[in-house]
Write an enzyme that holds these catalytic residues in place. Structure first.
Site, PDB file in Angstrom:
ATOM      1  N   GLU A  45       0.839  -1.206   0.000  1.00  0.00           N
ATOM      2  CA  GLU A  45       0.000   0.000   0.000  1.00  0.00           C
ATOM      3  C   GLU A  45       0.872   1.253   0.000  1.00  0.00           C
ATOM      4  O   GLU A  45       0.622   2.212  -0.750  1.00  0.00           O
ATOM      5  CB  GLU A  45      -0.922  -0.008   1.217  1.00  0.00           C
ATOM      6  N   ASP A  49       0.876   3.834  -3.247  1.00  0.00           N
ATOM      7  CA  ASP A  49       0.477   5.236  -3.100  1.00  0.00           C
ATOM      8  C   ASP A  49       1.464   6.140  -3.826  1.00  0.00           C
ATOM      9  O   ASP A  49       1.072   7.107  -4.492  1.00  0.00           O
ATOM     10  CB  ASP A  49       0.407   5.584  -1.612  1.00  0.00           C
ATOM     11  N   GLU A 121      -4.345   0.562  -3.808  1.00  0.00           N
ATOM     12  CA  GLU A 121      -2.957   1.027  -3.838  1.00  0.00           C
ATOM     13  C   GLU A 121      -1.989  -0.157  -3.778  1.00  0.00           C
ATOM     14  O   GLU A 121      -0.957  -0.159  -4.466  1.00  0.00           O
ATOM     15  CB  GLU A 121      -2.702   1.975  -2.670  1.00  0.00           C
TER      16      GLU A 121
END
Length: 226
Positions: A45, A49, A121
């Site tokens: 994640e 991002d 993400e």
């Protein structure tokens, strides 16, 4: 057998066939079901991002070569925020293959904006690690394509926009008050009131406090700007 079939179907929806399916499995594994032998998607994640941010920054620049930084920033923020990631996740039905613990399952985890946004993400990071930056970029531009073209040229976070409106008139920041919470624990509905010091107010309801506050702020901003 069913898991393998579900993963293959998800790869089709995603538009990427993994050379290392283990990356996708990890991207779809929430911390609530992780163990010493089963990693979760939190590190992915974090990476995803950043990959999303780089691709989207390039995309908004390319889409409007004449735009100023002040115009580009809110468009970028609207495209990379958690809610936008969750919307994409719903479109490709990440929730159907998301691996979550029983506690999250009982509280509607497969529909939660935060979990879906984080998983999206993580999937971006998995594609990046599996196929390189070009594969991740192609994936993002394909899934976000129409949003990049139609994102409001004045896209702003509603709470930020309302606060800026108040500051411009030398007013204190608006207040937000939770009026009620209804529904079961796994699918709550929050009603929030946004109020200015001058007395103007607006209410909105949503499945999370954050979304309800944003909706109330937008309603109030629309009200005072008319």
């Amino acid at each position: 057998m069913k898991l393998a079939r579900d993963i293959k179907e998800f790869e089709t929806r995603l538009g990427h066939s993994f050379a290392d399916p283990g990356l996708l499995i990890r991207a779809l594994t929430h911390a609530s079901i992780s163990s010493p032998t089963r990693g979760d998607n939190q590190r992915l994640e974090f990476l995803g991002d950043r990959v999303l941010g780089l691709v989207m920054a390039e995309a908004v620049l390319d889409h409007d070569p004449e735009a100023s930084e002040g115009q580009l920033a809110p468009r970028f923020n609207a495209l990379v925020r958690k809610e936008a990631c969750a919307e994409i996740a719903r479109e490709i039905d990440i929730g159907a293959v998301l691996k979550i613990g029983r506690s999250e399952m009982m509280t509607g985890g497969r529909r939660k904006t935060a979990l879906l946004g984080d998983a999206m993400e993580a999937v971006i990071a998995a594609v990046y690690l599996d196929g390189g930056f070009s594969a991740a970029r192609d994936l993002i531009l394909r899934l976000w394509g129409k949003r990049i073209k139609t994102v409001d040229t004045d896209a702003r976070d509603a709470k930020t926009a309302l606060q800026e409106w108040a500051q411009a008139r030398k007013l204190p920041p608006p207040g937000y008050n939770e009026l009620k919470r209804e529904g079961p624990d796994h699918a709550p509905v929050f009603t929030i009131e946004a109020r200015l010091a001058t007395g103007e107010a607006a209410r909105a309801a949503a499945n999370s406090k954050r979304a309800a506050e944003q909706a109330a702020a937008k309603a109030l901003l629309d009200k005072v700007e008319t």
